[in-house]
Design an enzyme around this catalytic site. Structure first.
Site, mmCIF file in Angstrom:
data_model
loop_
_atom_site.group_PDB
_atom_site.id
_atom_site.type_symbol
_atom_site.label_atom_id
_atom_site.label_comp_id
_atom_site.label_asym_id
_atom_site.label_seq_id
_atom_site.Cartn_x
_atom_site.Cartn_y
_atom_site.Cartn_z
ATOM 1 C CD GLU A 95 -5.517 2.634 -3.329
ATOM 2 O OE1 GLU A 95 -5.636 1.572 -3.958
ATOM 3 O OE2 GLU A 95 -4.495 2.971 -2.729
ATOM 4 C CB CYS A 116 -1.225 11.321 -5.087
ATOM 5 S SG CYS A 116 -0.729 9.966 -6.142
ATOM 6 C CB CYS A 123 -2.809 0.364 -14.814
ATOM 7 S SG CYS A 123 -1.707 1.089 -16.052
ATOM 8 C CB CYS A 127 4.833 -1.525 -14.628
ATOM 9 S SG CYS A 127 4.608 -0.251 -15.875
ATOM 10 C CB CYS A 130 2.937 -1.164 -10.815
ATOM 11 S SG CYS A 130 1.602 -0.006 -10.494
ATOM 12 C CB CYS A 344 -1.483 4.897 -5.778
ATOM 13 S SG CYS A 344 -2.826 5.897 -5.189
#
Ligand code: SAH
Ligand code: SF4
Length: 366
Positions: A95, A116, A123, A127, A130, A344
């Site tokens: 994205e 962005c 990832c 976290c 997220c 995102c």
């Protein structure tokens, strides 16, 4: 898949291209011609570089590609934040969010258009709050896939992007080698040509890479996703804090202050009942003050599948007032843009879940 992919001309710096052209036994001025086709005339096929001799075009096309990303969809109106879903060669998604001037913190130029960008598929840092970390880590984006986001969005939107924030999906510092190369190409006057001061790299706090980025010696901006002003609170929501506790992060930030030419910002998402106590506000103020950092407070943006919530607006304002009163430059980000921008990873999660590429994330409790 990634190991068999043809290298892209979009991943080459001017210097790399000089070497390529030299090794092909060609004249040096071809480099400028080729760069002109890529970054000024914006061709997306080597064969379309019409004043480059056919023979050279053939040789280049045998070894390199100029393929950019496939545009799948765009969410949002033209005069507000637009979120682009882009498809990579291997069928995965990233994205990219285009944020116009009137969104974000105050006092920015009217003509500002920020993109962005994502740096990884998924990832690995997990976290707890997220969306990008929810389905784990798939792979790093290659330099051409980072540059490709800029070129593709400029092509589709017709807008010239003049600010880049690495705040999309992924941890840019965990993909340092490709980030480093992409930064060379983005800041190169022969390349995308966006000034270092207009680029902001956001990290969850990878201390060694913060030092590496400082060593680039450019005026690149740095944002630290702090989200907890003490080890205890930070560790509960950001596993990275175990690897690089606050002491180590602060050490890297001191290095940043002495070696880079830019200040940095602490990003602090406010999550109800997790990190929004006034004691956290006081600790945050103390930390920011000692490092001369600015603070950017962001009310949490709800993520499908997660049960975290944003605090009441008045509570956010009171939290901000404590930090501000301690003498720290503080902004409380307004709602508009961040609904799409800060979350995102969610659009890609939806798309990949629908296609069965990844399993639907399990609901997580605090
Ligand atoms: N991995 C990097 C950059 C990508 S995240 C980093 O963590 O800094 C960009 C920013 O969005 C980070 O500050 C991140 O903490 C924040 N963010 C993630 N999920 C969010 C959410 N649901 N609401 C608000 N901000 C969020
Ligand atoms: Fe990764 Fe950043 Fe999300 Fe943490 S906040 S999981 S580091 S993308």
């Amino acid at each position: 898949m990634s190991s068999t992919v043809k290298p892209s001309l979009l991943a080459q710096t001017k210097q790399d291209l000089e070497t390529i052209i030299d090794e092909l036994g060609e004249r040096p001025y071809r480099v400028k011609q080729i760069l002109d086709w890529i970054y000024t005339k914006r061709v997306d096929k080597i064969e379309n570089m019409s004043d480059v001799p056919a023979k050279l075009r053939e040789k280049l096309a045998e070894e390199y590609t100029l393929h950019t990303l496939e545009h799948i969809s765009v969410n949002g109106a033209k005069d507000t934040t637009q979120k682009f879903l882009l498809k990579l060669d291997d069928g995965r998604y990233v994205e990219t969010v285009l944020i116009p001037a009137n969104i974000g913190d105050g006092g920015i130029q009217a003509e500002r258009r920020t993109l962005c960008v994502s740096s990884q598929v998924g990832c690995a840092y997990g976290c707890k709050f997220c969306a990008s970390g929810l389905a784990g880590f798939t792979r790093n984006l290659r330099p051409e896939e980072i540059i490709g986001q800029i070129l593709t969005v400029e092509k589709i939107s017709g807008e010239k992007i003049n600010n880049i924030v690495f705040m999309g999906m992924g941890e840019p510092m965990a993909n340092y080698k490709n980030l480093d190369k992409a930064l060379d190409i983005i800041t190169g006057q022969w390349g995308v040509n966006i000034g270092a001061r207009r680029i902001n790299v956001s990290t969850s706090g990878l201390a060694p890479q913060i030092k590496l980025l400082a060593d680039r010696g450019q005026q690149i901006r740095l944002a630290i996703s702090l989200h907890g002003a003490t080890d205890e609170v930070r560790e509960r929501i950001m596993p990275v804090n175990k690897k690089y506790p606050l002491k180590e992060l602060i050490d890297a930030l001191r290095y940043w202050k002495t070696h880079s030419k830019q200040k940095f910002t602490f990003e602090f998402i406010l999550i109800k009942g997790v990190n929004d106590s006034f004691d956290q506000a006081r600790q945050l103020a103390k930390l920011a003050k000692s490092l001369h950092a600015k603070v950017n407070l962001i009310p949490y943006n709800t993520v499908e599948g997660l049960e975290w919530e944003r605090p009441a607006l008045q509570h956010c304002k009171d939290f901000a007032a404590i930090v501000h009163k301690a003498g720290v430059t503080t902004t409380l980000r307004n709602e508009k843009g961040h609904d799409i921008a800060a979350a995102c990873g969610q659009l890609r999660l939806k798309q990949e879940t629908a296609e069965g590429i990844i399993e639907a994330p399990v609901k997580t409790k605090k």
